[in-house]
Design an enzyme around this catalytic site. Structure first.
Site, mmCIF file in Angstrom:
data_model
loop_
_atom_site.group_PDB
_atom_site.id
_atom_site.type_symbol
_atom_site.label_atom_id
_atom_site.label_comp_id
_atom_site.label_asym_id
_atom_site.label_seq_id
_atom_site.Cartn_x
_atom_site.Cartn_y
_atom_site.Cartn_z
ATOM 1 N N LYS A 249 0.847 -1.186 0.000
ATOM 2 C CA LYS A 249 0.000 0.000 0.000
ATOM 3 C C LYS A 249 0.880 1.233 0.000
ATOM 4 O O LYS A 249 1.729 1.423 0.860
ATOM 5 C CB LYS A 249 -0.927 0.057 1.215
ATOM 6 C CG LYS A 249 -2.008 1.143 1.059
ATOM 7 C CD LYS A 249 -2.679 1.511 2.355
ATOM 8 C CE LYS A 249 -1.966 2.615 3.095
ATOM 9 N NZ LYS A 249 -1.993 3.934 2.390
ATOM 10 N N GLU B 199 9.365 0.682 11.239
ATOM 11 C CA GLU B 199 10.379 1.750 11.213
ATOM 12 C C GLU B 199 9.600 3.033 11.420
ATOM 13 O O GLU B 199 8.865 3.482 10.538
ATOM 14 C CB GLU B 199 11.147 1.739 9.889
ATOM 15 C CG GLU B 199 12.435 2.534 9.943
ATOM 16 C CD GLU B 199 12.268 3.945 9.420
ATOM 17 O OE1 GLU B 199 12.176 4.852 10.269
ATOM 18 O OE2 GLU B 199 12.227 4.132 8.200
ATOM 19 N N CYS C 167 12.603 10.873 9.197
ATOM 20 C CA CYS C 167 12.375 10.304 10.519
ATOM 21 C C CYS C 167 13.615 10.386 11.386
ATOM 22 O O CYS C 167 13.525 10.448 12.621
ATOM 23 C CB CYS C 167 11.904 8.861 10.386
ATOM 24 S SG CYS C 167 12.993 7.832 9.381
ATOM 25 N N GLU D 232 8.182 15.160 17.360
ATOM 26 C CA GLU D 232 8.689 15.055 15.990
ATOM 27 C C GLU D 232 7.925 16.048 15.109
ATOM 28 O O GLU D 232 6.742 15.887 14.834
ATOM 29 C CB GLU D 232 8.510 13.635 15.449
ATOM 30 C CG GLU D 232 9.135 13.444 14.090
ATOM 31 C CD GLU D 232 9.007 12.010 13.587
ATOM 32 O OE1 GLU D 232 9.940 11.534 12.912
ATOM 33 O OE2 GLU D 232 7.968 11.379 13.855
#
Length: 532
Positions: free
Chosen positions: A223, A299, A333, A430
């Site tokens: 996906k 991850e 990230c 973040e």
């Protein structure tokens, strides 16, 4: 090679006159950028959209519902194309195709050498279409074209050649055991792998996941992120041209709560791999556990410290810290989003970090010489601006930027905060954008404690010329990757993954193969063996 290309960007500096507009002083060291560059008419992409449907069982097909959704140009917010919107019914179709291809098809039964040859042919085709793929990726994601063409597509090719090389080197062991026994292990493909990739590195994440899964003989339902569905469809077409059998790789574009949830919950999916936010990773893990307890590789997010030691060459440290945060519009990230600077060099570092941010070229990612394009979409754009406001309200000092760039598209000024405290939202959360936070420290033990005081543990950076300091930090920092005097050095061979809430498992390198293999022990009784 790709790793060296990324590192080479650190040394790139551009003259101020290339910024497309002047900067004006408004007080207390804060600058605002002119909107001239952002207001220019966007460059027409040298590519067209050829594939906008789902790829199921080797065919491009409409969604079962007939629905589509728009994918947008981040430079303008305008529609690029309408893409088939997959949901649970399409996931069912894709999983059925992948299951049949695994259970009955030629891929897992093919010799490893032949699988290798197909993956190598695919890498050659991608290399041949480098510029077309790079242009499509830039158009859909807002990434710099130079970054896509010179770094990410070549890295994609390198990764597939690396995993092609592994295809015929995957094998079990013969193990001595007590008694008259012959014991061996078989390393078998795990089956149907469900994979979900993010929008910040669509091509690279495709390679990280699809490469090892195919090398091990698995079939896949992947996906794509709804923000960036186009490049995966194009390269998947090339993979079939290289000889991949129908049903081995299936691509479903769609949204997380529908297509993503259906994939994670599917009882006929044997393995999940997900890259994205920590919050969504928790949902993926929960859905996997509530269905068939399929193993999951995650991850996830990060808030990586970048530690500048007192012996640092400040000019070099500023450039590397700048790169570690602002690369890919800050949408990484592992971005070095907490810059810890020793008090002896803090003031000099802040002044030079501000000057470097003000020199950063922001504009159309198709334009040569740009260093920063737009953020991915309106949601991310507004999230970043929210955190900039929180930084100001928390008492941090805005040294540069602090606002949108221009009036069209999702551009944000490169922003630098000083006098940041560890408990401020800009230091704990973040942000995923071009916002550098600079914190001061005095002692090594203190910065180790503060750097580790986070729910994340994806990566860390250390800038020092002292070997003892480097050795102390590399062992003390609780992160899956520690870069010393470098950052974002990615190579096909280097494993990547996080501690704590930054994920489960490792991707890239030999370690990633374990994600897609089952180990079977086979024990045979021996009668009158000549030796044991």
């Amino acid at each position: 090679m790709a790793a060296r290309r990324i590192s080479s960007l650190v040394s790139r500096t551009l003259p101020l006159v290339s910024r497309g507009g002047k900067q004006t002083y408004v007080g207390r060291g804060i600058y605002r950028y002119s909107t001239a560059a952002a207001l220019e008419d966007p460059i027409k992409p040298p590519v067209s959209v050829q594939y906008d449907k789902l790829l199921i069982n080797g065919q491009f097909v409409d969604a079962a519902s007939g629905k589509t959704f728009p994918t947008l140009d981040p430079r303008t917010g305008e529609v690029i194309a309408h893409v088939a919107e997959g949901d649970a019914e399409d996931i069912n179709r894709a999983v059925a195709a992948a299951r049949k291809a695994f259970d009955e098809g030629p891929w897992p039964k093919m010799t490893a050498y032949e699988r290798q040859r197909i993956l190598l042919r695919f890498a050659d085709l991608v290399e041949k279409h480098n510029d077309e793929i790079a242009a499509l990726e830039t158009w859909d994601s807002g990434k710099l074209y130079e970054q896509c063409a010179q770094i990410e597509v070549p890295m994609f090719v390198r990764l597939f050649r690396y995993y092609a090389g592994w295809a015929d080197k995957i094998h079990g062991l013969t193990i001595p055991a007590d008694g008259a026994l012959h014991v061996q292990t078989l390393h078998e493909p795990i089956g149907v792998a469900g994979q979900i990739i993010p929008w910040n590195f669509p091509l690279v994440m495709f390679a990280w996941k699809v490469g090892p899964a195919l090398a091990c003989g698995n079939t896949i339902v992947l996906k794509t992120a709804e923000q960036t569905p186009l490049s995966a469809l194009l390269v998947s077409k090339l993979l079939h041209e290289a000889g991949l059998p129908d049903g081995v790789l299936n691509i479903v574009s769609g949204f997380g709560p529908t297509a993503g949830a259906a994939l994670c919950s599917h009882m006929d999916v044997d393995k999940l791999a997900f890259t994205g936010s920590t919050e969504t990773g928790k949902v993926v893990l929960e859905l996997a556990s509530k269905s068939n307890l399929k193993p999951v590789t995650l991850e996830l997010g990060g808030k990586s410290p970048f530690i500048v030691c007192e012996d640092a060459d400040v000019d070099q440290a500023v450039e590397l810290a700048h790169f570690s945060l602002f690369f890919n519009q800050g949408q990484c990230c592992c971005a070095g989003s907490r810059t810890y600077v020793h008090e002896k060099v803090y003031d000099e570092f802040v002044e030079k970090a501000k000057a470097r941010a003000l020199r950063r070229a922001v504009g159309d990612p198709f334009k040569a010489g740009m260093e920063q394009g737009p953020q991915i979409d309106a949601e991310q754009f507004e999230k970043i601006l929210k955190y900039i406001r929180l930084g100001k309200e928390s008492g941090a000092t805005v040294e540069a930027g602090g606002d949108r760039f221009g009036s069209k598209g999702y551009y944000i000024q490169p922003t630098v905060f000083s006098n940041v405290k560890d408990n401020m939202p800009i230091a704990t959360d973040e942000i995923f954008g071009p916002v550098q936070t600079i914190l001061k420290y005095k002692e090594l033990d203190d910065v180790i404690r503060r750097a580790n005081n986070t729910r994340y543990g994806l990566a860390a950076g250390v800038f020092t010329h002292n070997l003892d300091t480097a050795n102390t930090l590399m062992r003390a920092l609780r992160a899956g990757t520690v870069w010393i005097n470098c950052f974002d050095t990615f190579d096909a061979t280097i494993p990547f993954g996080g501690y704590k809430m930054s994920g489960i498992g490792r991707e890239k390198g030999e370690y990633s193969l374990k994600n897609y293999l089952q180990v079977k022990a086979v024990v045979t009784s021996l009668k009158n063996p000549a030796w044991l």
